[in-house]
Design an enzyme around this catalytic site. Structure first.
Site, short mmCIF file in Angstrom:
data_model
loop_
_atom_site.label_atom_id
_atom_site.label_comp_id
_atom_site.label_asym_id
_atom_site.label_seq_id
_atom_site.Cartn_x
_atom_site.Cartn_y
_atom_site.Cartn_z
N ASP A 31 0.88 -1.16 0.00
CA ASP A 31 0.00 0.00 0.00
C ASP A 31 0.93 1.23 0.00
OD1 ASP A 31 -2.29 1.67 0.48
OD2 ASP A 31 -1.67 1.76 2.59
N LEU A 32 0.42 2.39 -0.33
CA LEU A 32 1.28 3.59 -0.39
C LEU A 32 1.05 4.51 0.82
CD1 LEU A 32 3.17 5.54 -2.07
CD2 LEU A 32 1.07 6.46 -3.04
N ASP A 33 -0.18 5.07 0.88
CA ASP A 33 -0.48 6.06 1.92
C ASP A 33 -0.45 5.40 3.30
OD1 ASP A 33 -0.98 8.22 0.13
OD2 ASP A 33 -2.91 7.35 -0.36
N THR A 44 0.67 10.43 3.88
CA THR A 44 -0.15 11.44 3.20
C THR A 44 -1.51 11.63 3.87
OG1 THR A 44 -0.69 9.65 1.76
CG2 THR A 44 0.81 11.29 0.86
N LYS A 86 -9.22 5.84 5.50
CA LYS A 86 -7.93 5.27 5.06
C LYS A 86 -8.14 4.06 4.16
CE LYS A 86 -4.96 7.05 8.67
NZ LYS A 86 -4.15 6.76 9.86
N SER A 121 -2.20 0.65 -4.38
CA SER A 121 -2.78 1.79 -3.68
C SER A 121 -4.10 2.19 -4.33
CB SER A 121 -1.81 2.98 -3.75
OG SER A 121 -2.45 4.16 -3.31
N ALA A 122 -5.05 2.58 -3.49
CA ALA A 122 -6.34 3.07 -4.02
C ALA A 122 -6.19 4.45 -4.64
CB ALA A 122 -7.36 3.14 -2.88
N LYS A 162 -10.76 -1.60 -1.91
CA LYS A 162 -10.54 -2.30 -0.64
C LYS A 162 -11.81 -2.11 0.20
CE LYS A 162 -5.70 -0.98 -1.01
NZ LYS A 162 -4.59 -0.14 -0.53
N GLU A 169 0.16 -3.25 4.63
CA GLU A 169 -0.93 -2.28 4.72
C GLU A 169 -0.96 -1.56 6.06
OE1 GLU A 169 -3.58 -0.77 3.72
OE2 GLU A 169 -3.85 -1.53 1.68
N ASP A 170 -1.61 -0.40 6.09
CA ASP A 170 -1.82 0.30 7.37
C ASP A 170 -3.31 0.49 7.69
OD1 ASP A 170 -2.22 2.28 5.33
OD2 ASP A 170 -2.22 3.75 6.95
C1 BG6 Z 1 -5.79 5.79 -0.35
C2 BG6 Z 1 -5.94 6.69 0.86
O1 BG6 Z 1 -4.47 5.33 -0.45
O2 BG6 Z 1 -6.12 6.48 -1.54
C3 BG6 Z 1 -7.34 7.26 0.89
O3 BG6 Z 1 -5.67 5.95 2.04
C4 BG6 Z 1 -7.65 7.96 -0.42
O4 BG6 Z 1 -7.44 8.17 1.97
C5 BG6 Z 1 -7.46 6.98 -1.58
O5 BG6 Z 1 -8.99 8.44 -0.44
C6 BG6 Z 1 -7.71 7.62 -2.95
O6 BG6 Z 1 -6.73 8.59 -3.20
P1 BG6 Z 1 -6.77 9.61 -4.41
O7 BG6 Z 1 -5.38 10.21 -4.41
O8 BG6 Z 1 -7.04 8.85 -5.67
O9 BG6 Z 1 -7.83 10.60 -4.13
MG MG Z 2 -2.82 3.14 3.54
#
Ligand code: BG6
Ligand code: MG
Length: 219
Positions: free
Chosen positions: A9-11, A17, A45, A116-117, A147, A171-172
């Site tokens: 996962d990224l964030d 972020t 998240k 990552s989402a 997710k 993941e977090d």
């Molecule tokens: C996830 C975050 O990685 O990405 C979420 O944890 C965020 O908080 C989601 O809503 C979507 O991100 P983005 O950058 O496409 O708006």
């Molecule tokens: Mg995350």
């Protein structure tokens, strides 16, 4: 089955972020008379942009008031502010221990994927100077389900040419751990005991990431 790949996962795992997402959502929500706090932000998240907006509108009791086009515009407004915030990111924003861990994984020829989402994932990896470490990045806009559905981790494994059982997911978010577990991968969770209670192996923070310790847990 031996491990051949790691899917991140990224964030909240590679960089933090969450505060930027919170800041941008808080401002957007307040334009519509909705106040969100950090505790509420926890449930956003790992959740996609549009699903996050829907949760905020539901929380504010305004779920049915807007058309899809209006919601698209609101999500775009939030993203505009978020994109400005991430422009300031540099490699100094990589979370502790992550660069050493990625370097160790590459040294041992593991394949690495990003699940990552966030549609901003590739830009953030560039800003962190980490794009070169990743063999594949899943494009979240091509997925049917976010997710906690396993689709994003299964897609990452397929893009790496690996079976899910050959991958470890990191993941977090609790929605992310559920996604990894449903994909039948070993899950590594970074965070507190409560939100990471479903993780196969839990770390308090990223500085505890260690290839040796994770592999020991598998056997
Ligand atoms: C996830 C975050 O990685 O990405 C979420 O944890 C965020 O908080 C989601 O809503 C979507 O991100 P983005 O950058 O496409 O708006
Ligand atoms: Mg995350």
């Amino acid at each position: 089955m031996s491990v051949k790949g790691f899917i991140f996962d990224l964030d909240g795992v590679i960089t933090d972020t969450a505060d930027y997402h919170f800041e941008a959502w808080k401002n957007l929500a307040s334009n519509y008379g909705i106040t969100i706090d950090r505790e509420f932000n926890e449930q956003l998240k790992g959740i996609s942009r549009m699903d996050s907006l829907n949760r905020i509108l539901e929380f504010g009791g305004r779920k049915t008031e807007f058309t899809e086009a209006q919601k698209e515009a609101m999500a775009a407004e939030k993203n505009g502010e978020y994109v400005k915030l991430i422009e300031k990111m540099t490699p100094e924003h990589i979370l502790p221990g992550v660069l050493d861990f990625l370097t160790e994984l590459k040294k041992h020829n593991y394949l690495l994927g990003l699940a990552s989402a966030s549609k901003n994932g590739p830009v953030i990896l560039e800003r962190l100077n980490l794009s070169g470490y990743f063999d594949t990045i899943v494009d979240p806009s091509l997925l049917a389900k976010g997710k906690p559905d396993p689709e994003i981790f299964l897609t990452a494994a397929r893009q790496l040419g690996l079976k899910p059982e050959e991958c470890i997911g990191i993941e977090d978010a609790s929605a992310g751990i559920e996604s990894i577990n449903k994909a039948k991968m070993f899950s590594v969770g970074v965070g507190d005991k409560e939100s990471m209670k479903e993780a196969n192996y839990r770390l308090s923070n990223t500085s505890e990431l260690s290839l040796e310790k994770i592999l020991n847990r598998l056997s």
